[in-house]
Design a protein around this motif. Structure first.
Motif, PDB file in Angstrom:
ATOM      1  N   MET A 174       0.841  -1.188   0.000  1.00  0.00           N
ATOM      2  CA  MET A 174       0.000   0.000   0.000  1.00  0.00           C
ATOM      3  C   MET A 174       0.875   1.235   0.000  1.00  0.00           C
ATOM      4  N   SER A 175       0.607   2.165  -0.885  1.00  0.00           N
ATOM      5  CA  SER A 175       1.433   3.352  -1.000  1.00  0.00           C
ATOM      6  C   SER A 175       0.737   4.559  -0.399  1.00  0.00           C
ATOM      7  N   ILE A 176       1.546   5.545  -0.007  1.00  0.00           N
ATOM      8  CA  ILE A 176       0.997   6.751   0.579  1.00  0.00           C
ATOM      9  C   ILE A 176       0.528   7.692  -0.518  1.00  0.00           C
ATOM     10  N   ARG A 177      -0.609   8.255  -0.355  1.00  0.00           N
ATOM     11  CA  ARG A 177      -1.127   9.211  -1.315  1.00  0.00           C
ATOM     12  C   ARG A 177      -0.542  10.585  -1.040  1.00  0.00           C
ATOM     13  N   LEU A 178      -0.036  11.266  -2.087  1.00  0.00           N
ATOM     14  CA  LEU A 178       0.582  12.563  -1.908  1.00  0.00           C
ATOM     15  C   LEU A 178      -0.441  13.692  -1.916  1.00  0.00           C
ATOM     16  N   ASP A 179      -1.568  13.499  -2.582  1.00  0.00           N
ATOM     17  CA  ASP A 179      -2.629  14.496  -2.568  1.00  0.00           C
ATOM     18  C   ASP A 179      -3.226  14.544  -1.166  1.00  0.00           C
ATOM     19  N   THR A 180      -3.262  15.723  -0.560  1.00  0.00           N
ATOM     20  CA  THR A 180      -3.650  15.824   0.846  1.00  0.00           C
ATOM     21  C   THR A 180      -5.055  16.381   1.044  1.00  0.00           C
ATOM     22  N   ASN A 181      -5.928  16.247   0.051  1.00  0.00           N
ATOM     23  CA  ASN A 181      -7.254  16.848   0.144  1.00  0.00           C
ATOM     24  C   ASN A 181      -8.237  16.035   0.977  1.00  0.00           C
ATOM     25  N   ILE A 182      -7.945  14.781   1.276  1.00  0.00           N
ATOM     26  CA  ILE A 182      -8.887  13.940   2.011  1.00  0.00           C
ATOM     27  C   ILE A 182      -8.619  14.080   3.507  1.00  0.00           C
ATOM     28  N   SER A 183      -9.599  14.585   4.219  1.00  0.00           N
ATOM     29  CA  SER A 183      -9.467  14.789   5.657  1.00  0.00           C
ATOM     30  C   SER A 183      -9.801  13.517   6.426  1.00  0.00           C
ATOM     31  N   PRO A 184      -9.103  13.242   7.517  1.00  0.00           N
ATOM     32  CA  PRO A 184      -9.484  12.115   8.376  1.00  0.00           C
ATOM     33  C   PRO A 184     -10.904  12.260   8.920  1.00  0.00           C
ATOM     34  N   LEU A 185     -11.379  13.498   9.014  1.00  0.00           N
ATOM     35  CA  LEU A 185     -12.710  13.735   9.565  1.00  0.00           C
ATOM     36  C   LEU A 185     -13.824  13.264   8.654  1.00  0.00           C
ATOM     37  N   LYS A 186     -13.487  12.826   7.434  1.00  0.00           N
ATOM     38  CA  LYS A 186     -14.495  12.243   6.555  1.00  0.00           C
ATOM     39  C   LYS A 186     -14.839  10.818   6.974  1.00  0.00           C
ATOM     40  N   LEU A 217     -15.199  11.719  17.445  1.00  0.00           N
ATOM     41  CA  LEU A 217     -14.393  11.757  18.660  1.00  0.00           C
ATOM     42  C   LEU A 217     -14.321  13.159  19.243  1.00  0.00           C
ATOM     43  N   PRO A 218     -14.332  13.286  20.561  1.00  0.00           N
ATOM     44  CA  PRO A 218     -14.086  14.593  21.182  1.00  0.00           C
ATOM     45  C   PRO A 218     -12.715  15.114  20.760  1.00  0.00           C
ATOM     46  N   ILE A 219     -12.565  16.412  20.698  1.00  0.00           N
ATOM     47  CA  ILE A 219     -11.338  16.997  20.178  1.00  0.00           C
ATOM     48  C   ILE A 219     -10.109  16.602  20.991  1.00  0.00           C
ATOM     49  N   THR A 220     -10.277  16.414  22.303  1.00  0.00           N
ATOM     50  CA  THR A 220      -9.132  16.028  23.131  1.00  0.00           C
ATOM     51  C   THR A 220      -8.619  14.640  22.761  1.00  0.00           C
ATOM     52  N   VAL A 221      -9.542  13.713  22.495  1.00  0.00           N
ATOM     53  CA  VAL A 221      -9.157  12.354  22.090  1.00  0.00           C
ATOM     54  C   VAL A 221      -8.552  12.384  20.689  1.00  0.00           C
ATOM     55  N   TYR A 222      -9.199  13.114  19.811  1.00  0.00           N
ATOM     56  CA  TYR A 222      -8.736  13.240  18.430  1.00  0.00           C
ATOM     57  C   TYR A 222      -7.315  13.798  18.378  1.00  0.00           C
ATOM     58  N   ASP A 223      -7.041  14.797  19.195  1.00  0.00           N
ATOM     59  CA  ASP A 223      -5.714  15.413  19.194  1.00  0.00           C
ATOM     60  C   ASP A 223      -4.638  14.459  19.713  1.00  0.00           C
ATOM     61  N   ARG A 224      -4.999  13.589  20.651  1.00  0.00           N
ATOM     62  CA  ARG A 224      -4.011  12.618  21.151  1.00  0.00           C
ATOM     63  C   ARG A 224      -3.684  11.566  20.100  1.00  0.00           C
ATOM     64  N   LEU A 225      -4.658  11.225  19.265  1.00  0.00           N
ATOM     65  CA  LEU A 225      -4.436  10.205  18.240  1.00  0.00           C
ATOM     66  C   LEU A 225      -3.781  10.772  16.976  1.00  0.00           C
ATOM     67  N   SER A 226      -4.001  12.053  16.705  1.00  0.00           N
ATOM     68  CA  SER A 226      -3.618  12.631  15.409  1.00  0.00           C
ATOM     69  C   SER A 226      -2.145  12.455  15.019  1.00  0.00           C
ATOM     70  N   PRO A 227      -1.183  12.485  15.962  1.00  0.00           N
ATOM     71  CA  PRO A 227       0.213  12.297  15.535  1.00  0.00           C
ATOM     72  C   PRO A 227       0.505  10.909  14.958  1.00  0.00           C
ATOM     73  N   PHE A 228      -0.390   9.955  15.199  1.00  0.00           N
ATOM     74  CA  PHE A 228      -0.148   8.575  14.786  1.00  0.00           C
ATOM     75  C   PHE A 228      -1.005   8.153  13.594  1.00  0.00           C
ATOM     76  N   VAL A 229      -1.765   9.103  13.046  1.00  0.00           N
ATOM     77  CA  VAL A 229      -2.658   8.810  11.925  1.00  0.00           C
ATOM     78  C   VAL A 229      -1.880   8.880  10.614  1.00  0.00           C
ATOM     79  N   GLU A 230      -2.003   7.835   9.796  1.00  0.00           N
ATOM     80  CA  GLU A 230      -1.256   7.725   8.534  1.00  0.00           C
ATOM     81  C   GLU A 230      -2.216   7.493   7.369  1.00  0.00           C
ATOM     82  N   LEU A 231      -2.068   8.274   6.324  1.00  0.00           N
ATOM     83  CA  LEU A 231      -2.903   8.147   5.131  1.00  0.00           C
ATOM     84  C   LEU A 231      -2.348   7.063   4.210  1.00  0.00           C
ATOM     85  N   VAL A 232      -3.229   6.144   3.749  1.00  0.00           N
ATOM     86  CA  VAL A 232      -2.795   5.064   2.860  1.00  0.00           C
ATOM     87  C   VAL A 232      -3.742   4.941   1.675  1.00  0.00           C
ATOM     88  N   LYS A 233      -3.178   4.542   0.557  1.00  0.00           N
ATOM     89  CA  LYS A 233      -3.959   4.271  -0.649  1.00  0.00           C
ATOM     90  C   LYS A 233      -4.247   2.778  -0.716  1.00  0.00           C
TER      91      LYS A 233
END
Length: 258
Positions: free
Chosen positions: A1-13, A20-36
């Motif tokens: 699986m390759s990483i997509r370079l186009d960054t238009n797709i938000s995790p919030l979709k 998720l509450p913003i506090t939980v979302y912010d704790r997870l966000s550094p570990f979120v990885e976009l994959v194709k």
């Protein structure tokens, strides 16, 4: 699986990440990885130890059971409403089903140990994941009932509606062979059922591309299984149409989020 370079797709979709509450979302966000994810990519095989959890954005992943003879049947589909990898937080770490991409697109994934750190706080993430798991179990149970008691025509309508609910528009990329494998039926049966829908003006079908032309009629032709799953999902999970007050993540070219 390759990483997509186009960054238009938000995790919030993804509806779960969005809920998720913003506090939980912010704790997870550094570990979120976009994959194709390409068509027929295998997320995990039966018995595999799960390494990641996946949050689909505009892709559909089918969970299916594979027999010793090689035949398989769909037990549920997961799209932007859910998560793939529930065995990780349910305690089993592996499952008897396999997860395969049935409509290509993009997802966000989190390594299991980072996800479990937040899950083990016994807070909002745990509650949300358990409620989602209950909705998924409803879909699995209803799929078993549908495959036993309803016609191929009704099963096809159910699958199309479930897929439509998990995609951003009215277009579905699925071949008849793929649909037959998911439903555990002969391809000829799917060809006949799809032909009926096309003649009635419900869908347009050409070379694996399906466009839903009349959703209301498609729902009328489907069995009650679709409505049961939809109503239970609506009951258990937050309404993501509501405005969630948070900033959109920035996505680096290597797929990391901040």
């Amino acid at each position: 699986m390759s990483i997509r370079l186009d960054t238009n797709i938000s995790p919030l979709k993804n509806h779960l990440l969005s809920a998720l509450p913003i506090t939980v979302y912010d704790r997870l966000s550094p570990f979120v990885e976009l994959v194709k994810l390409a068509l027929d990519d295998v997320i995990y095989e039966a018995g595999d130890k799960l390494i990641h959890v996946y949050f689909p954005v505009d892709t559909i992943i089918a969970l299916s059971y594979v027999m010793e003879c090689g035949s398989s049947a769909e037990i549920s589909v997961v799209g932007n409403e859910g998560i793939v990898g529930i065995a990780l937080f349910m305690g089993g770490e592996s499952t008897a089903s396999r997860a395969v991409v049935k409509s290509a697109g993009y997802a966000y994934r989190i390594k299991g140990h980072y996800f479990m750190e937040e899950f083990n706080r016994h807070g909002e993430l745990l509650t949300l994941m358990l409620r989602y798991t209950q909705s998924l179990m409803t879909q699995m149970s209803q799929t078993a009932v549908c495959n036993r008691y309803h016609t191929i025509d009704q099963q096809l309508c159910r699958l199309l509606l479930l897929s439509l609910d998990r995609l951003p528009d009215n277009n579905i990329e699925m071949t008849q062979e793929l649909i037959a494998n998911m439903l555990g039926v002969r391809r000829e049966g799917v060809t006949e059922a799809a032909g009926k829908l096309q003649k009635q003006g419900v869908i347009s079908y050409h070379r694996g591309h399906i466009t839903i032309l009349d959703r209301q009629k498609l729902e009328a032709l489907s069995c009650e299984c679709y409505r049961v799953v939809k109503e239970e999902t609506k009951r258990l999970l937050p309404d993501v149409s509501k405005d969630h007050k948070r900033a959109t993540l920035s996505v680096y070219p290597d797929g990391r989020c901040t």
